[in-house]
Enzyme design. Structure first.
Site, mmCIF file in Angstrom:
data_model
loop_
_atom_site.group_PDB
_atom_site.id
_atom_site.type_symbol
_atom_site.label_atom_id
_atom_site.label_comp_id
_atom_site.label_asym_id
_atom_site.label_seq_id
_atom_site.Cartn_x
_atom_site.Cartn_y
_atom_site.Cartn_z
ATOM 1 N N ASP A 63 43.403 -61.411 -6.750
ATOM 2 C CA ASP A 63 44.366 -60.666 -5.938
ATOM 3 C C ASP A 63 44.964 -61.532 -4.841
ATOM 4 O O ASP A 63 44.366 -62.515 -4.399
ATOM 5 C CB ASP A 63 43.691 -59.438 -5.318
ATOM 6 C CG ASP A 63 43.375 -58.370 -6.364
ATOM 7 O OD1 ASP A 63 43.947 -58.441 -7.464
ATOM 8 O OD2 ASP A 63 42.550 -57.486 -6.080
ATOM 9 N N ASP A 73 45.510 -61.131 -1.670
ATOM 10 C CA ASP A 73 45.112 -61.008 -0.277
ATOM 11 C C ASP A 73 44.050 -62.046 0.068
ATOM 12 O O ASP A 73 43.700 -62.900 -0.739
ATOM 13 C CB ASP A 73 44.611 -59.590 0.012
ATOM 14 C CG ASP A 73 43.459 -59.186 -0.890
ATOM 15 O OD1 ASP A 73 42.941 -60.053 -1.635
ATOM 16 O OD2 ASP A 73 43.067 -58.015 -0.863
ATOM 17 N N ARG A 102 46.811 -53.141 -1.584
ATOM 18 C CA ARG A 102 46.322 -53.537 -0.254
ATOM 19 C C ARG A 102 47.462 -54.239 0.478
ATOM 20 O O ARG A 102 47.690 -55.421 0.296
ATOM 21 C CB ARG A 102 45.094 -54.444 -0.365
ATOM 22 C CG ARG A 102 43.887 -53.722 -0.934
ATOM 23 C CD ARG A 102 42.623 -54.570 -0.833
ATOM 24 N NE ARG A 102 41.479 -53.844 -1.383
ATOM 25 C CZ ARG A 102 41.066 -53.952 -2.638
ATOM 26 N NH1 ARG A 102 41.679 -54.764 -3.462
ATOM 27 N NH2 ARG A 102 40.029 -53.250 -3.061
ATOM 28 N N TYR A 123 50.601 -53.870 -5.939
ATOM 29 C CA TYR A 123 49.309 -54.134 -5.290
ATOM 30 C C TYR A 123 49.063 -53.148 -4.154
ATOM 31 O O TYR A 123 49.957 -52.849 -3.367
ATOM 32 C CB TYR A 123 49.284 -55.568 -4.769
ATOM 33 C CG TYR A 123 47.903 -56.013 -4.352
ATOM 34 C CD1 TYR A 123 46.836 -55.913 -5.230
ATOM 35 C CD2 TYR A 123 47.682 -56.519 -3.082
ATOM 36 C CE1 TYR A 123 45.571 -56.325 -4.850
ATOM 37 C CE2 TYR A 123 46.421 -56.937 -2.696
ATOM 38 C CZ TYR A 123 45.369 -56.830 -3.585
ATOM 39 O OH TYR A 123 44.120 -57.230 -3.209
ATOM 40 N N GLU A 157 39.816 -60.987 -11.436
ATOM 41 C CA GLU A 157 38.553 -60.395 -10.976
ATOM 42 C C GLU A 157 37.935 -59.421 -11.982
ATOM 43 O O GLU A 157 36.725 -59.392 -12.156
ATOM 44 C CB GLU A 157 38.745 -59.615 -9.658
ATOM 45 C CG GLU A 157 39.221 -60.423 -8.501
ATOM 46 C CD GLU A 157 40.712 -60.253 -8.298
ATOM 47 O OE1 GLU A 157 41.135 -60.271 -7.153
ATOM 48 O OE2 GLU A 157 41.441 -60.110 -9.294
ATOM 49 N N HIS A 182 53.281 -58.278 0.545
ATOM 50 C CA HIS A 182 54.440 -58.058 1.401
ATOM 51 C C HIS A 182 55.420 -57.068 0.791
ATOM 52 O O HIS A 182 56.620 -57.179 0.974
ATOM 53 C CB HIS A 182 55.111 -59.387 1.714
ATOM 54 C CG HIS A 182 54.196 -60.335 2.420
ATOM 55 N ND1 HIS A 182 53.722 -60.085 3.685
ATOM 56 C CD2 HIS A 182 53.633 -61.495 2.030
ATOM 57 C CE1 HIS A 182 52.923 -61.075 4.061
ATOM 58 N NE2 HIS A 182 52.844 -61.933 3.065
ATOM 59 N N GLU A 184 40.870 -61.720 0.480
ATOM 60 C CA GLU A 184 39.675 -61.597 -0.364
ATOM 61 C C GLU A 184 39.890 -62.300 -1.692
ATOM 62 O O GLU A 184 39.015 -63.018 -2.186
ATOM 63 C CB GLU A 184 39.357 -60.113 -0.585
ATOM 64 C CG GLU A 184 38.054 -59.850 -1.320
ATOM 65 C CD GLU A 184 36.830 -59.993 -0.444
ATOM 66 O OE1 GLU A 184 35.720 -60.081 -0.989
ATOM 67 O OE2 GLU A 184 36.981 -60.025 0.782
#
Length: 852
Positions: free
Chosen positions: A84, A86, A313, A311, A11, A358, A88
């Site tokens: 990423d 997740d 989030r 990470y 990103e 996780h 998103e």
């Protein structure tokens, strides 16, 4: 990976730069810079009748980037999508595939930290795109779009204010703050009394004790009042003292002996907190570092992309085996084996729907960098250190403490004194790392009593009467609102910062110190949604929506069925909205119900904010705006009546000083379209609207800024034919003009180009062909320019000196980087720039870009 040529898309440029260091030369990394496609802002763009199909459009300005990405695909054998991990990130990867349509093999490249080991492992262990995650993310996006684009226009109509908006999770966050404020308004304040005594021990040390009971009845404390209503609970075994009763007791005790009748010592353990999740990181950073939720996430993103933390989030507090071992190794090295927990600590998520990454947020790698080794500074160092300490503490030994409770009899009164001792600091030692005297730092957590013994008579030093006031429930702070949202299962931790920022940006809440105080506008929006769309701001409904999205992500629920239930049918949002639009309830909707304000003078919402109706003047009702510093929680009915009694009084303008245009006073005024500056009086007065960035920065009172805007338009000089060239600001932003020709200038928060553009730069801009109506920008490097000389190479990219419409600049690969002002128009200095100087300029610019 043999000689296979691989294109990796991430990103952000920072992330691209960081992972490139750990990849073989056969891999090329490029950045999509976020989403390349999204729903357009000018319409709903959801085809409800066609399975809720989305009409995605290329994000403005990304056309040239897409061309570059397609070009990069041509010379490679494989595509890895390393966005990423997740939902998103999965969605960004899906959009990339939809646009790029690669004809080569592709996979998702997944990692939760940017270290050499993690990147090399991810390179060899790709997976397929998870379409369930994509569907869940798209489902969330569609629900939020349907909610906002359906209800916001209804709010505009019913509350007569087109600046309002409704958001699915934002509205529930607003409701929490409004309900808390209603509790505060309805709270009954009470006084209660007790006493305290200062005594001396046998070795001359002074200590304090509090009145616990009198004549075998406990003295009422705050816990004996209802925490929500403030009403006294009235237990028979509790004595609620008034001022006179307390005074009589104190008189009786002044000459009494104070004898120690009991001493109890109880050991106990305190366990460390679990490692950080997104939510708990936000809460701790807000409380301990005084960051906002938004700042916390922005800084954490930078730490992750630069390879310092895992990470950020995540709902999970679990540590990987690597993370656990790294923490335990460092604890043993820094503090010794006694401070290490006897066995590894393992942690599990408490919330059933925990997902995303996780593992907890921890320092990255198999060896944690000590904060002093990172090279970080400022807020990045502070947040890294907080994460580092919390992770280490999670694997440290329990803290051993002991409380000592002393009972002291004086006539019919019983006093108690309490002390706490840290027997063994355990994990608490991590929180004073770096102190010259850790034991001294830990003293703040101790409250020790002097040596005392049963039967000892303690001389009286001072006996004091103490009055207390019950306090209403505290307003939410950013930290406590995040905690409440997570507790109720509303939204996702990664969205909490956006929720709070939206509430503040919309002026639905304002900051009162660290607390979030809802405004009249916030009350009005919340009240309307509660009255007419109660289902859609219900806490359980919102939490259930999150569960539905989780089921879509796990493949247990069909996205279209989920959306149909939400939007279509008799109870769906579309039908409920249609029913409410048909109701003639505009006056009721605009009227704010506040328990402390009488129905005779109700507060209402209008196009320009909250107001009350004053007495009629010449047959016309007066609309009296409420003062800007009034909020629902800080006004009384008497305040409103006094405002009405005064009527419409022309506000005295604030004089900032003397202007530079005509040498007349500059005033700060407020008009129909917002605040503005004015120099002079009457129709010839010079006026300028105050830009939003000035208001947000609370600098609207600064005379220097006012004079800059009041002096517009700027005369830059003349063209070859003698026509004036001016720089000015209009309805659509800053521009330059000459003899009927106009060119737009860059829109920035501080209108920098408007006030800095030179005559030469303006002439170059006017010489360019005027863009055709509706034409998109050409992207980087589109303006006419010429390379003056090749300087060398920086990080494997060619660096050249070029000259364009704004003077000299650097071309670095496909990027253009502005030179400092001293180089821009100095031929000799620019042409003599060295590779070392150019490299420093490039590093500085890219570091700044990565912060934005």
């Amino acid at each position: 990976m043999d000689d296979t040529k691989v294109l990796i898309i991430v990103e952000s440029p920072t992330k691209a730069k960081t992972i490139t260091k750990f990849l073989p030369k056969t891999c090329k990394v490029v950045a999509s810079k976020g989403h390349i496609r999204d729903l357009p802002e000018d319409r709903m763009a959801i085809d409800v009748a066609n399975g809720f199909a989305c009409d995605y459009k290329t994000v403005e300005g990304k056309e040239s980037l897409i061309r570059e990405l397609k070009s990069s695909l041509k010379g490679v054998d494989k595509l890895l999508l390393a966005t990423d991990e997740d939902r998103e990130g999965e969605s960004i990867s899906w959009h990339l595939l939809e646009v790029l349509k690669p004809k080569i093999p592709y996979q998702r490249m997944v990692f939760h930290e940017i270290t050499k080991g993690a990147i090399q492992k991810a390179l060899e262990s790709g997976r397929d795109l998870d379409l369930n995650l994509v569907q869940a993310q798209e489902g969330r996006r569609i629900v939020d779009r349907l909610y906002g684009y359906t209800l916001s226009p209804t709010l505009w109509k019913k509350l007569a204010n087109k600046r309002l908006s409704a958001g699915r999770v934002q509205s529930v966050g607003l409701r929490l703050t409004v309900e808390r404020e209603r509790q505060r308004i309805a709270f009954t304040k009470s006084s209660y009394f007790d006493a305290k005594v200062d005594l001396l021990s046998s070795d001359g040390q002074q200590f304090e004790a509090k009145l616990f009971s009198y004549q075998e009845k406990s003295i009422a404390q705050s816990k004996d009042f209802d925490s929500v209503s403030g009403i006294y609970k009235g237990k028979a075994s509790v004595l609620l003292l008034d001022k006179n009763q307390l005074h009589a007791i104190v008189q009786d005790l002044n000459g009494a002996p104070y004898e120690i009748v009991d001493i109890q010592r109880k050991p106990f353990l305190t366990r460390p907190n679990i490692p950080f999740t997104t939510s708990t990181l936000q809460q701790d950073a807000i409380k301990k570092l005084h960051f906002s939720a938004s700042d916390t996430m922005r800084i954490a993103q930078k730490l992750y992309e630069n390879g310092f933390i895992t990470y950020m989030r995540t709902d999970s507090p679990a540590l990987s085996s690597e993370g656990t071992q790294a923490a335990r190794l460092l604890v043993k090295q820094l503090y010794g084996p006694d401070f290490l927990s006897p066995t590894e600590r393992h942690f599990a998520a408490k919330t059933a729907g925990a997902q995303e990454a996780h593992e907890a947020i921890r320092p990255s790698g198999e060896r944690f960098r000590v904060p002093g080794e990172t090279g970080l500074s400022g807020r990045e160092l502070a947040l890294y250190e907080l994460i580092w300490k919390r992770t280490l503490a999670s694997q440290m030994a329990d803290a051993k403490k002991a409380t000592t409770s002393v009972s002291i009899q004086a006539n019919d009164a019983l006093f108690t004194a309490t002390g706490t001792q840290i027997v063994f600091p355990g994990f608490l030692r991590a929180y004073v790392e770096g102190s010259d005297d850790p034991d001294a730092a830990l003293e703040d957590k101790e409250s020790l009593l002097p040596p005392l013994s049963v039967g000892e008579i303690c001389p009286l030093v001072k006996l004091s009467e103490v009055e207390h006031q019950t306090k209403p429930p505290a307003r939410y702070t950013e930290a406590s609102l995040v905690q409440e949202l997570e507790k109720r299962g509303i939204g996702r931790p990664s969205t909490y910062a956006t929720i709070i920022k939206t509430l503040l940006d919309r002026k639905y809440v304002v900051k009162d110190g660290p607390a979030l105080a809802p405004t009249f506008i916030g009350f009005g929006v919340c009240q309307y949604l509660e009255d007419y769309f109660a289902q859609f701001v219900d806490y359980d409904f919102t939490s259930t929506m999150e569960s539905g999205l989780d089921q879509i992500a796990s493949g247990q629920l069909d996205k279209e069925s989920f959306l149909e239930k939400f939007y279509l049918g008799a109870e769906g949002l579309e039908n409920q909205n249609t029913l409410q639009l048909a109701q003639d309830n505009k006056v009721t909707s605009k009227t704010i119900r506040l328990s402390q304000i009488s129905e005779e003078n109700p507060i209402m919402i209008g196009p320009y904010g909250p107001y009350v109706l004053g007495s009629e003047v010449e047959g016309k009702a007066q609309y009296l705006s409420l003062p800007l510093d009034w909020t629902p929680g800080n006004i009384t009915d008497e305040d409103v009546k006094a405002l009405i009694a005064r009527g419409k009084v022309k506000a005295e303008p604030e004089i900032l000083g003397t202007g530079k245009v005509a040498g007349l006073p500059v005033q700060l005024l407020n008009g129909r379209f917002g605040p503005y500056w004015q120099e002079g009086e009457g129709k010839d007065a010079k006026r300028a609207s105050i830009p939003k960035w000035v208001m947000d920065a609370e600098k609207q009172h600064e005379l220097e800024i006012a004079n800059r805007y009041l002096s517009l338009p700027r005369l830059l000089g003349k063209d070859k034919d003698g026509n004036d060239i001016v720089a000015a600001k209009g309805k659509f932003g800053p521009f330059i003009s000459c003899n009927g020709e106009f060119r737009n200038l860059r829109k920035t928060d501080h209108d920098a180009q408007l006030f800095s553009i030179t005559l030469e730069e303006a002439l170059a801009l006017l010489a360019e062909e005027k863009p055709k109506a509706g034409a998109k920008g050409k992207g980087k490097g589109s303006s006419s320019s010429a390379v003056v000389r090749q300087i060398g190479e920086f990080e494997k990219e060619p660096v050249a000196l070029a000259i364009g419409r704004y003077g000299y600049y650097l071309k670095v690969g496909k990027d253009n980087i502005a030179l400092p002002p001293k180089y821009k128009h100095d031929d000799e200095l620019a042409k003599a720039i060295s590779l070392e100087d150019a490299a420093e300029i490039i590093r500085t610019k890219r570091a700044k870009d990565s912060e934005e």
